[in-house]
Design a protein around this motif. Sequence first.
Motif, PDB file in Angstrom:
ATOM      1  N   VAL A 206       0.835  -1.191   0.000  1.00 22.91           N
ATOM      2  CA  VAL A 206       0.000   0.000   0.000  1.00 22.91           C
ATOM      3  C   VAL A 206       0.879   1.253   0.000  1.00 22.91           C
ATOM      4  O   VAL A 206       1.890   1.310   0.690  1.00 22.91           O
ATOM      5  N   VAL A 207       0.478   2.247  -0.769  1.00 17.54           N
ATOM      6  CA  VAL A 207       1.182   3.523  -0.822  1.00 17.54           C
ATOM      7  C   VAL A 207       0.295   4.581  -0.189  1.00 17.54           C
ATOM      8  O   VAL A 207      -0.875   4.730  -0.564  1.00 17.54           O
ATOM      9  N   ALA A 208       0.845   5.323   0.758  1.00 16.73           N
ATOM     10  CA  ALA A 208       0.075   6.374   1.435  1.00 16.73           C
ATOM     11  C   ALA A 208      -0.361   7.427   0.433  1.00 16.73           C
ATOM     12  O   ALA A 208       0.436   7.917  -0.364  1.00 16.73           O
ATOM     13  N   GLY A 209      -1.629   7.773   0.480  1.00 17.87           N
ATOM     14  CA  GLY A 209      -2.156   8.823  -0.377  1.00 17.87           C
ATOM     15  C   GLY A 209      -2.407   8.399  -1.812  1.00 17.87           C
ATOM     16  O   GLY A 209      -2.748   9.233  -2.641  1.00 17.87           O
ATOM     17  N   ALA A 210      -2.262   7.123  -2.135  1.00 16.65           N
ATOM     18  CA  ALA A 210      -2.449   6.660  -3.517  1.00 16.65           C
ATOM     19  C   ALA A 210      -3.865   6.922  -4.006  1.00 16.65           C
ATOM     20  O   ALA A 210      -4.075   7.327  -5.140  1.00 16.65           O
ATOM     21  N   GLY A 211      -4.839   6.700  -3.144  1.00 15.70           N
ATOM     22  CA  GLY A 211      -6.227   6.939  -3.523  1.00 15.70           C
ATOM     23  C   GLY A 211      -6.489   8.408  -3.779  1.00 15.70           C
ATOM     24  O   GLY A 211      -7.172   8.777  -4.735  1.00 15.70           O
ATOM     25  N   THR A 212      -5.914   9.247  -2.954  1.00 15.58           N
ATOM     26  CA  THR A 212      -6.070  10.688  -3.114  1.00 15.58           C
ATOM     27  C   THR A 212      -5.437  11.154  -4.420  1.00 15.58           C
ATOM     28  O   THR A 212      -6.024  11.946  -5.157  1.00 15.58           O
ATOM     29  N   GLN A 213      -4.251  10.637  -4.715  1.00 18.20           N
ATOM     30  CA  GLN A 213      -3.552  11.010  -5.944  1.00 18.20           C
ATOM     31  C   GLN A 213      -4.359  10.586  -7.170  1.00 18.20           C
ATOM     32  O   GLN A 213      -4.451  11.328  -8.142  1.00 18.20           O
ATOM     33  N   ALA A 214      -4.946   9.405  -7.122  1.00 15.08           N
ATOM     34  CA  ALA A 214      -5.758   8.936  -8.242  1.00 15.08           C
ATOM     35  C   ALA A 214      -6.964   9.842  -8.453  1.00 15.08           C
ATOM     36  O   ALA A 214      -7.321  10.152  -9.599  1.00 15.08           O
ATOM     37  N   LEU A 215      -7.594  10.283  -7.367  1.00 22.71           N
ATOM     38  CA  LEU A 215      -8.735  11.184  -7.487  1.00 22.71           C
ATOM     39  C   LEU A 215      -8.322  12.536  -8.064  1.00 22.71           C
ATOM     40  O   LEU A 215      -9.039  13.123  -8.869  1.00 22.71           O
ATOM     41  N   ILE A 216      -7.170  13.027  -7.661  1.00 27.12           N
ATOM     42  CA  ILE A 216      -6.663  14.299  -8.187  1.00 27.12           C
ATOM     43  C   ILE A 216      -6.405  14.189  -9.679  1.00 27.12           C
ATOM     44  O   ILE A 216      -6.779  15.079 -10.452  1.00 27.12           O
ATOM     45  N   GLU A 217      -5.776  13.099 -10.098  1.00 23.98           N
ATOM     46  CA  GLU A 217      -5.489  12.899 -11.524  1.00 23.98           C
ATOM     47  C   GLU A 217      -6.779  12.821 -12.337  1.00 23.98           C
ATOM     48  O   GLU A 217      -6.873  13.402 -13.413  1.00 23.98           O
ATOM     49  N   ARG A 218      -7.760  12.120 -11.802  1.00 20.18           N
ATOM     50  CA  ARG A 218      -9.037  11.984 -12.503  1.00 20.18           C
ATOM     51  C   ARG A 218      -9.730  13.339 -12.628  1.00 20.18           C
ATOM     52  O   ARG A 218     -10.243  13.691 -13.696  1.00 20.18           O
ATOM     53  N   ALA A 219      -9.722  14.118 -11.565  1.00 16.84           N
ATOM     54  CA  ALA A 219     -10.338  15.448 -11.596  1.00 16.84           C
ATOM     55  C   ALA A 219      -9.616  16.356 -12.594  1.00 16.84           C
ATOM     56  O   ALA A 219     -10.253  17.108 -13.333  1.00 16.84           O
ATOM     57  N   ARG A 220      -8.287  16.256 -12.614  1.00 17.70           N
ATOM     58  CA  ARG A 220      -7.496  17.064 -13.552  1.00 17.70           C
ATOM     59  C   ARG A 220      -7.856  16.710 -14.994  1.00 17.70           C
ATOM     60  O   ARG A 220      -8.042  17.606 -15.837  1.00 17.70           O
ATOM     61  N   GLU A 221      -7.970  15.422 -15.292  1.00 21.64           N
ATOM     62  CA  GLU A 221      -8.321  14.988 -16.648  1.00 21.64           C
ATOM     63  C   GLU A 221      -9.713  15.485 -17.035  1.00 21.64           C
ATOM     64  O   GLU A 221      -9.915  15.925 -18.170  1.00 21.64           O
ATOM     65  N   GLU A 222     -10.649  15.430 -16.098  1.00 21.07           N
ATOM     66  CA  GLU A 222     -12.003  15.905 -16.377  1.00 21.07           C
ATOM     67  C   GLU A 222     -12.011  17.412 -16.629  1.00 21.07           C
ATOM     68  O   GLU A 222     -12.740  17.894 -17.501  1.00 21.07           O
ATOM     69  N   LEU A 223     -11.199  18.152 -15.874  1.00 15.32           N
ATOM     70  CA  LEU A 223     -11.121  19.601 -16.093  1.00 15.32           C
ATOM     71  C   LEU A 223     -10.542  19.927 -17.458  1.00 15.32           C
ATOM     72  O   LEU A 223     -11.033  20.808 -18.159  1.00 15.32           O
ATOM     73  N   PHE A 224      -9.488  19.214 -17.847  1.00 20.10           N
ATOM     74  CA  PHE A 224      -8.893  19.429 -19.171  1.00 20.10           C
ATOM     75  C   PHE A 224      -9.896  19.099 -20.272  1.00 20.10           C
ATOM     76  O   PHE A 224     -10.026  19.842 -21.238  1.00 20.10           O
ATOM     77  N   ALA A 225     -10.612  18.009 -20.109  1.00 18.19           N
ATOM     78  CA  ALA A 225     -11.594  17.596 -21.109  1.00 18.19           C
ATOM     79  C   ALA A 225     -12.704  18.632 -21.243  1.00 18.19           C
ATOM     80  O   ALA A 225     -13.098  18.976 -22.358  1.00 18.19           O
ATOM     81  N   SER A 226     -13.174  19.146 -20.123  1.00 12.31           N
ATOM     82  CA  SER A 226     -14.249  20.146 -20.180  1.00 12.31           C
ATOM     83  C   SER A 226     -13.733  21.479 -20.706  1.00 12.31           C
ATOM     84  O   SER A 226     -14.444  22.188 -21.409  1.00 12.31           O
TER      85      SER A 226
END
Length: 72
Positions: free
Chosen positions: A47-67
């Motif tokens: 397990v990597v600390a903050g991995a889930g948070t990082q994945a959510l940030i990346e997903r939000a960033r991709e959605e912002l770029f797409a929009s």
Amino acid sequence: MAGKKATPDQSTQVVIFREAGYTLPAIANRLDISISTVQRIIKTNKVVAGAGTQALIERAREELFASAFSLE
């Protein structure tokens, strides 16, 4: 003398809490297990600390770029 073992549910919660960025003592206190048990579960599951948070940030960033690029 052996201590109590962590249940599969507790192991799952350890992984979720750690990926969410919780500290080892916070996880241990919350689940009423020892810090060494938390460490062992984390090591076993890689397990990597903050991995889930990082994945959510990346997903939000991709959605912002797409929009942003869809606004023409």
